[in-house]
Design a protein around this motif. Structure first.
Motif, PDB file in Angstrom:
ATOM      1  N   SER A   3       0.805  -1.225   0.000  1.00  0.00           N
ATOM      2  CA  SER A   3       0.000   0.000   0.000  1.00  0.00           C
ATOM      3  C   SER A   3       0.842   1.281   0.000  1.00  0.00           C
ATOM      4  O   SER A   3       0.524   2.221  -0.753  1.00  0.00           O
ATOM      5  CB  SER A   3      -0.977   0.000   1.179  1.00  0.00           C
ATOM      6  OG  SER A   3      -1.969  -0.982   1.003  1.00  0.00           O
ATOM      7  N   PRO A   4       1.918   1.375   0.809  1.00  0.00           N
ATOM      8  CA  PRO A   4       2.742   2.588   0.709  1.00  0.00           C
ATOM      9  C   PRO A   4       3.352   2.764  -0.678  1.00  0.00           C
ATOM     10  O   PRO A   4       3.450   3.883  -1.194  1.00  0.00           O
ATOM     11  CB  PRO A   4       3.822   2.365   1.769  1.00  0.00           C
ATOM     12  CG  PRO A   4       3.224   1.420   2.743  1.00  0.00           C
ATOM     13  CD  PRO A   4       2.373   0.505   1.908  1.00  0.00           C
ATOM     14  N   ILE A   5       3.763   1.663  -1.289  1.00  0.00           N
ATOM     15  CA  ILE A   5       4.314   1.735  -2.644  1.00  0.00           C
ATOM     16  C   ILE A   5       3.246   2.186  -3.628  1.00  0.00           C
ATOM     17  O   ILE A   5       3.482   3.061  -4.469  1.00  0.00           O
ATOM     18  CB  ILE A   5       4.912   0.372  -3.040  1.00  0.00           C
ATOM     19  CG1 ILE A   5       6.125   0.054  -2.164  1.00  0.00           C
ATOM     20  CG2 ILE A   5       5.290   0.356  -4.517  1.00  0.00           C
ATOM     21  CD1 ILE A   5       6.680  -1.342  -2.352  1.00  0.00           C
ATOM     22  N   ASP A   6       2.052   1.607  -3.529  1.00  0.00           N
ATOM     23  CA  ASP A   6       0.956   2.012  -4.408  1.00  0.00           C
ATOM     24  C   ASP A   6       0.619   3.493  -4.227  1.00  0.00           C
ATOM     25  O   ASP A   6       0.347   4.201  -5.204  1.00  0.00           O
ATOM     26  CB  ASP A   6      -0.288   1.170  -4.125  1.00  0.00           C
ATOM     27  CG  ASP A   6      -0.128  -0.280  -4.562  1.00  0.00           C
ATOM     28  OD1 ASP A   6       0.596  -0.529  -5.540  1.00  0.00           O
ATOM     29  OD2 ASP A   6      -0.732  -1.161  -3.919  1.00  0.00           O
ATOM     30  N   PHE A   7       0.627   3.942  -2.977  1.00  0.00           N
ATOM     31  CA  PHE A   7       0.345   5.359  -2.711  1.00  0.00           C
ATOM     32  C   PHE A   7       1.315   6.253  -3.475  1.00  0.00           C
ATOM     33  O   PHE A   7       0.899   7.196  -4.175  1.00  0.00           O
ATOM     34  CB  PHE A   7       0.437   5.656  -1.207  1.00  0.00           C
ATOM     35  CG  PHE A   7       0.371   7.117  -0.876  1.00  0.00           C
ATOM     36  CD1 PHE A   7      -0.852   7.756  -0.753  1.00  0.00           C
ATOM     37  CD2 PHE A   7       1.540   7.866  -0.710  1.00  0.00           C
ATOM     38  CE1 PHE A   7      -0.915   9.121  -0.474  1.00  0.00           C
ATOM     39  CE2 PHE A   7       1.479   9.229  -0.430  1.00  0.00           C
ATOM     40  CZ  PHE A   7       0.259   9.853  -0.310  1.00  0.00           C
ATOM     41  N   TYR A   8       2.601   5.947  -3.358  1.00  0.00           N
ATOM     42  CA  TYR A   8       3.590   6.794  -4.013  1.00  0.00           C
ATOM     43  C   TYR A   8       3.546   6.671  -5.530  1.00  0.00           C
ATOM     44  O   TYR A   8       3.822   7.642  -6.243  1.00  0.00           O
ATOM     45  CB  TYR A   8       4.986   6.486  -3.477  1.00  0.00           C
ATOM     46  CG  TYR A   8       5.222   7.014  -2.085  1.00  0.00           C
ATOM     47  CD1 TYR A   8       5.054   8.368  -1.801  1.00  0.00           C
ATOM     48  CD2 TYR A   8       5.603   6.168  -1.039  1.00  0.00           C
ATOM     49  CE1 TYR A   8       5.258   8.868  -0.514  1.00  0.00           C
ATOM     50  CE2 TYR A   8       5.819   6.648   0.241  1.00  0.00           C
ATOM     51  CZ  TYR A   8       5.639   8.000   0.501  1.00  0.00           C
ATOM     52  OH  TYR A   8       5.845   8.494   1.768  1.00  0.00           O
ATOM     53  N   ALA A  61       2.980   9.843  -7.807  1.00  0.00           N
ATOM     54  CA  ALA A  61       3.952  10.116  -8.874  1.00  0.00           C
ATOM     55  C   ALA A  61       3.253  10.319 -10.208  1.00  0.00           C
ATOM     56  O   ALA A  61       3.585  11.243 -10.973  1.00  0.00           O
ATOM     57  CB  ALA A  61       4.964   8.973  -8.967  1.00  0.00           C
ATOM     58  N   ILE A  62       2.283   9.468 -10.499  1.00  0.00           N
ATOM     59  CA  ILE A  62       1.537   9.597 -11.756  1.00  0.00           C
ATOM     60  C   ILE A  62       0.750  10.910 -11.764  1.00  0.00           C
ATOM     61  O   ILE A  62       0.710  11.625 -12.778  1.00  0.00           O
ATOM     62  CB  ILE A  62       0.598   8.398 -11.963  1.00  0.00           C
ATOM     63  CG1 ILE A  62       1.416   7.109 -12.161  1.00  0.00           C
ATOM     64  CG2 ILE A  62      -0.321   8.627 -13.157  1.00  0.00           C
ATOM     65  CD1 ILE A  62       0.587   5.847 -12.148  1.00  0.00           C
ATOM     66  N   GLY A  63       0.111  11.233 -10.637  1.00  0.00           N
ATOM     67  CA  GLY A  63      -0.642  12.485 -10.556  1.00  0.00           C
ATOM     68  C   GLY A  63       0.242  13.697 -10.780  1.00  0.00           C
ATOM     69  O   GLY A  63      -0.102  14.606 -11.555  1.00  0.00           O
ATOM     70  N   MET A  64       1.398  13.729 -10.132  1.00  0.00           N
ATOM     71  CA  MET A  64       2.312  14.854 -10.299  1.00  0.00           C
ATOM     72  C   MET A  64       2.850  14.927 -11.726  1.00  0.00           C
ATOM     73  O   MET A  64       3.006  16.007 -12.297  1.00  0.00           O
ATOM     74  CB  MET A  64       3.465  14.735  -9.295  1.00  0.00           C
ATOM     75  CG  MET A  64       3.042  14.924  -7.856  1.00  0.00           C
ATOM     76  SD  MET A  64       4.425  14.690  -6.703  1.00  0.00           S
ATOM     77  CE  MET A  64       3.578  14.935  -5.128  1.00  0.00           C
ATOM     78  N   ALA A  70      -5.177   7.948  -4.324  1.00  0.00           N
ATOM     79  CA  ALA A  70      -4.180   7.850  -3.253  1.00  0.00           C
ATOM     80  C   ALA A  70      -4.830   8.069  -1.892  1.00  0.00           C
ATOM     81  O   ALA A  70      -4.458   7.416  -0.898  1.00  0.00           O
ATOM     82  CB  ALA A  70      -3.063   8.868  -3.487  1.00  0.00           C
ATOM     83  N   LYS A  71      -5.814   8.959  -1.829  1.00  0.00           N
ATOM     84  CA  LYS A  71      -6.527   9.181  -0.567  1.00  0.00           C
ATOM     85  C   LYS A  71      -7.276   7.938  -0.120  1.00  0.00           C
ATOM     86  O   LYS A  71      -7.416   7.688   1.090  1.00  0.00           O
ATOM     87  CB  LYS A  71      -7.500  10.358  -0.706  1.00  0.00           C
ATOM     88  CG  LYS A  71      -6.839  11.714  -0.654  1.00  0.00           C
ATOM     89  CD  LYS A  71      -7.836  12.835  -0.421  1.00  0.00           C
ATOM     90  CE  LYS A  71      -8.817  12.980  -1.541  1.00  0.00           C
ATOM     91  NZ  LYS A  71      -9.706  14.159  -1.367  1.00  0.00           N
ATOM     92  N   VAL A  72      -7.772   7.162  -1.070  1.00  0.00           N
ATOM     93  CA  VAL A  72      -8.479   5.917  -0.719  1.00  0.00           C
ATOM     94  C   VAL A  72      -7.542   4.982   0.040  1.00  0.00           C
ATOM     95  O   VAL A  72      -7.937   4.345   1.030  1.00  0.00           O
ATOM     96  CB  VAL A  72      -9.031   5.232  -1.987  1.00  0.00           C
ATOM     97  CG1 VAL A  72      -9.623   3.867  -1.645  1.00  0.00           C
ATOM     98  CG2 VAL A  72     -10.084   6.110  -2.655  1.00  0.00           C
ATOM     99  N   THR A 100      -4.515  14.897   0.297  1.00  0.00           N
ATOM    100  CA  THR A 100      -5.677  15.765   0.499  1.00  0.00           C
ATOM    101  C   THR A 100      -5.414  17.158  -0.041  1.00  0.00           C
ATOM    102  O   THR A 100      -6.252  17.740  -0.750  1.00  0.00           O
ATOM    103  CB  THR A 100      -6.044  15.838   1.992  1.00  0.00           C
ATOM    104  OG1 THR A 100      -6.430  14.530   2.456  1.00  0.00           O
ATOM    105  CG2 THR A 100      -7.203  16.812   2.224  1.00  0.00           C
ATOM    106  N   GLU A 101      -4.252  17.716   0.274  1.00  0.00           N
ATOM    107  CA  GLU A 101      -3.918  19.038  -0.246  1.00  0.00           C
ATOM    108  C   GLU A 101      -3.784  19.018  -1.774  1.00  0.00           C
ATOM    109  O   GLU A 101      -4.199  19.952  -2.455  1.00  0.00           O
ATOM    110  CB  GLU A 101      -2.629  19.556   0.390  1.00  0.00           C
ATOM    111  CG  GLU A 101      -2.788  19.967   1.842  1.00  0.00           C
ATOM    112  CD  GLU A 101      -1.539  20.633   2.395  1.00  0.00           C
ATOM    113  OE1 GLU A 101      -0.633  20.966   1.605  1.00  0.00           O
ATOM    114  OE2 GLU A 101      -1.456  20.808   3.620  1.00  0.00           O
TER     115      GLU A 101
END
Length: 299
Positions: free
Chosen positions: A136-141, A145-148, A165-167, A196-197
């Motif tokens: 999950s931490p890897i998926d979050f990042y 990364a894709i969003g940025m 990522a918030k999910v 969130t930000e």
């Protein structure tokens, strides 16, 4: 123009037999030097398992038609506990790709206290609503990364990935995982606070300036350095005005941006003649004001 050029490149590749294009161009390094040789045996395949997992994972719901997102993952295993439990440090660096093929860093993240279970042969699966301490931490990042990355190709294009990522963060809170609060606290950095930000309407103006930073500023520098520097200095001034007028408390999203960009900015503006530019940078990023001062003095 940037998006148009990349579109031409990928249109020319559309007839190659590539199905379900994946989004990440991945580099992984796993350091096991801090644990004994006996304790390394069961975790020696972690690197390849993570590479296989991400290389076979699709985070977007549509066919990916852009350059892959360069991501470097570093894992330092610091100890092994019982029941195949490991502790370590997770670092993630992500970049965007400019028209000339060069990279510009977007994210520099570190989880200093990361604990997870791992056993050889365990399958890693992406389930945003189900928290897993390893994946999950890897998926979050990866989602961040894709969003940025997408935010540098089009204004606000990364929003769906910040939302996903918030999910993951909410799933972590539901599992009472350390570092995953129920609600974000600006004074305590967290993955939930960052995502969130990133998806907050308040920061849409800043995200549009991030797009301009890359699309108008960096791309222009590669074509005409003098003009590009002026454009980038104007964007920095607009970022400074945004912070003064809109941000009333600590911003994890803005800190993340400048924590990634400060060295790039110092290198670009080294010896730049307008002192106001360096005042703006120090106001935006006080943690790195000494770096900007050195650049101002051409050091």
């Amino acid at each position: 123009m940037r998006t148009f050029i990349f579109s031409l490149i990928f249109f020319s590749l559309q007839f190659l037999p590539i199905l379900h294009a994946q989004e990440i161009e991945l580099q992984v390094n796993v350091d096991l030097q801090n644990i004994s040789f006996d304790n390394r045996i069961d975790i020696q395949n972690l690197k390849q398992d993570i590479v296989n997992y991400i290389n076979n994972q699709r985070y977007s719901e549509q066919e990916w038609d852009k350059p892959k997102v360069p991501v470097d993952i570093g894992i330092t295993i610091t100890s092994r506990g019982g029941n195949n439990t490991y502790s370590g440090i997770l670092t993630v660096m992500a970049y965007t790709v400019l028209e000339n093929g060069s990279r510009s860093i977007l994210m520099r993240a570190m989880d200093k206290q990361w604990t997870f279970e791992y056993a050889p042969g365990n399958m890693m699966t992406f389930q945003a609503n189900r928290f897993n301490a390893l994946s999950s931490p890897i998926d979050f990042y990866m989602l961040m990364a894709i969003g940025m990355f997408l935010d540098t190709f089009g204004e606000l294009d990364g929003t769906p990935y910040y939302e996903r990522a918030k999910v993951i963060c909410r799933a972590g809170a539901g599992a009472n995982a350390s570092g995953y609060p129920v609600t974000p606290d600006p004074s305590v950095p967290s993955k939930l606070g960052l995502s969130t930000e990133a998806s907050d309407l308040l920061y849409e103006e800043f995200r549009k300036l991030i797009f301009s930073y890359h699309f108008d500023g960096l791309e222009a520098i590669n074509k005409d350095k003098s003009q590009g520097l002026q454009l980038l200095a104007t964007i920095i001034e607009q970022m400074s005005q945004f912070k003064k007028s809109k941000v009333t408390m600590r911003s994890q999203f803005m800190e993340s941006f400048f924590n990634s960009k400060f060295q790039e900015l110092a290198d670009i503006f080294k010896g730049y003649q307008d002192p106001e530019l360096f005042t703006n940078l120090s106001q935006l990023d006080p943690a790195n004001s000494s770096v900007y001062q050195a650049a101002k003095e051409n050091r």
